[in-house]
Design a protein around this motif. Structure first.
Motif, PDB file in Angstrom:
ATOM      1  N   GLY A 225       0.783  -1.226   0.000  1.00  0.00           N
ATOM      2  CA  GLY A 225       0.000   0.000   0.000  1.00  0.00           C
ATOM      3  C   GLY A 225       0.815   1.276   0.000  1.00  0.00           C
ATOM      4  N   ALA A 226       2.145   1.155   0.000  1.00  0.00           N
ATOM      5  CA  ALA A 226       2.972   2.363   0.057  1.00  0.00           C
ATOM      6  C   ALA A 226       3.214   2.977  -1.317  1.00  0.00           C
ATOM      7  CB  ALA A 226       4.318   2.040   0.702  1.00  0.00           C
ATOM      8  N   TRP A 227       3.068   2.176  -2.350  1.00  0.00           N
ATOM      9  CA  TRP A 227       3.413   2.632  -3.702  1.00  0.00           C
ATOM     10  C   TRP A 227       2.549   3.825  -4.114  1.00  0.00           C
ATOM     11  CZ3 TRP A 227       0.867   3.081  -8.394  1.00  0.00           C
ATOM     12  CH2 TRP A 227       1.679   3.228  -9.547  1.00  0.00           C
ATOM     13  N   ALA A 228       3.164   4.754  -4.840  1.00  0.00           N
ATOM     14  CA  ALA A 228       2.457   5.905  -5.404  1.00  0.00           C
ATOM     15  C   ALA A 228       2.903   6.098  -6.841  1.00  0.00           C
ATOM     16  CB  ALA A 228       2.737   7.161  -4.581  1.00  0.00           C
ATOM     17  N   TRP A 233       9.416   2.833 -10.391  1.00  0.00           N
ATOM     18  CA  TRP A 233       9.064   1.537 -10.972  1.00  0.00           C
ATOM     19  C   TRP A 233       7.578   1.274 -10.809  1.00  0.00           C
ATOM     20  CZ3 TRP A 233      13.268  -2.259  -8.641  1.00  0.00           C
ATOM     21  CH2 TRP A 233      14.546  -1.891  -9.121  1.00  0.00           C
ATOM     22  N   PRO A 234       7.013   0.396 -11.632  1.00  0.00           N
ATOM     23  CA  PRO A 234       5.627  -0.017 -11.425  1.00  0.00           C
ATOM     24  C   PRO A 234       5.423  -0.652 -10.044  1.00  0.00           C
ATOM     25  CG  PRO A 234       6.393  -0.690 -13.588  1.00  0.00           C
ATOM     26  CD  PRO A 234       7.601  -0.197 -12.848  1.00  0.00           C
ATOM     27  N   GLN A 235       4.173  -0.773  -9.648  1.00  0.00           N
ATOM     28  CA  GLN A 235       3.871  -1.136  -8.263  1.00  0.00           C
ATOM     29  C   GLN A 235       4.441  -2.487  -7.842  1.00  0.00           C
ATOM     30  OE1 GLN A 235      -0.277  -0.845  -7.235  1.00  0.00           O
ATOM     31  NE2 GLN A 235       0.062  -1.436  -5.109  1.00  0.00           N
ATOM     32  N   GLU A 236       4.209  -3.519  -8.633  1.00  0.00           N
ATOM     33  CA  GLU A 236       4.604  -4.859  -8.179  1.00  0.00           C
ATOM     34  C   GLU A 236       6.103  -4.988  -7.943  1.00  0.00           C
ATOM     35  OE1 GLU A 236       4.296  -9.581  -9.472  1.00  0.00           O
ATOM     36  OE2 GLU A 236       3.194  -8.067 -10.612  1.00  0.00           O
ATOM     37  N   PRO A 237       6.974  -4.675  -8.936  1.00  0.00           N
ATOM     38  CA  PRO A 237       8.411  -4.815  -8.666  1.00  0.00           C
ATOM     39  C   PRO A 237       8.923  -3.832  -7.630  1.00  0.00           C
ATOM     40  CG  PRO A 237       8.054  -3.787 -10.805  1.00  0.00           C
ATOM     41  CD  PRO A 237       6.717  -4.283 -10.336  1.00  0.00           C
TER      42      PRO A 237
END
Length: 266
Positions: A225-228, A233-237
């Motif tokens: 949930g931290a990705w923005a 990089w894209p969210q998954e990697p």
């Protein structure tokens, strides 16, 4: 599983790269006057035999004499059994990390080794932990080419799995960069070759992500949930890299650092 091998394509003088599917692994051949060296072996013994036949077909009659494995993931080491009569090289931790049944290399080293191919030589080095704890880089200084294995990727973002060390990865790449000429061709484990500027960009992205991991760890938070959308990089990697970095900090017992408050009146 369907295995295939693309053609060997030159990236420098008598240095060629082919792509082994289904994992899109870059397999390299360095041809000297008295011998040739193969970098990585594909995903299975059958694919290893196909890679060997194809490599021997592009050396101009120079015998294939050496094989180096960059790390123990199956798509790089799985074909090693096809080269048992040659000199095979890898890091001393390679065997420990390989799947059961994978043959051992005939020459293991801790930090560095070298292969003389007659009119050129290949320098092999382990600069520290990163994608794994046994990554090996193969540098051909006379031809200005370096094979980095999965320390770098260009078909996708570098993969930080459970055996990766994100906090040390960047420093390992810095050591690699320090020994390469500015006009070096860098062959990643997967994807098209890149130049030093491209390598520097990927190194900077890793640093950004590791700093984010440090901030999350200090705040007692995880990667989920931290990705923005402004992350490099894209969210998954990205979340996988950050999560593994946080795990390594937790395993090491790193103290959480509190934010520094500004001095009154400053």
């Amino acid at each position: 599983m369907e295995y295939s091998l693309g053609p060997f394509v030159p990236v420098a003088d008598r240095v060629l790269v082919a792509v082994a599917e289904p994992e899109g692994v870059n397999v390299g051949v360095v041809v000297g006057s008295s011998g040739a060296l193969l970098v990585d072996t594909g995903s299975s013994p059958d694919q290893g035999r196909a890679i060997r036949a194809a490599a021997e077909g592009v050396t101009g009659g120079v015998p294939l004499t050496h094989v180096v494995v960059t790390h123990a993931h199956y798509d790089h080491v799985g074909g090693l059994a096809a080269f048992g009569d040659l000199v095979t090289l890898g890091h001393e931790h390679l065997g420990r990390a390989c799947a059961e049944g994978t043959p051992a290399v005939s020459r293991a080293f801790a930090m560095a080794s070298a292969v003389n191919l007659g009119d050129c030589h290949v320098e092999l080095a382990h600069f520290g932990r990163g994608h794994t704890d046994h990554d090996v880089v193969a540098v051909v200084p006379g031809r200005k080419v370096a094979f980095l294995g999965d320390l770098m990727e260009t078909s996708a973002e570098p993969s930080a799995g459970p055996d990766s060390w994100p906090g040390e990865w960047g420093a390992s790449l810095d050591w690699v960069a320090g020994m390469l000429p500015r006009d070096c061709v860098i062959v990643p484990g997967h994807g098209p070759a890149l130049d030093m500027d491209g390598a520097g960009t990927q190194r900077g992205e890793m640093q950004w992500l590791h700093e984010r991991a440090q901030s999350l760890y200090d705040a007692g938070k995880g990667a989920a949930g931290a990705w923005a959308s402004d992350w490099p990089w894209p969210q998954e990697p990205a979340e996988r890299f950050v999560a593994q970095a946080i795990l390594r900090m937790r395993e090491a017992g790193r103290p959480r650092r509190r934010p520094t408050l500004p001095l009154l009146g400053s």
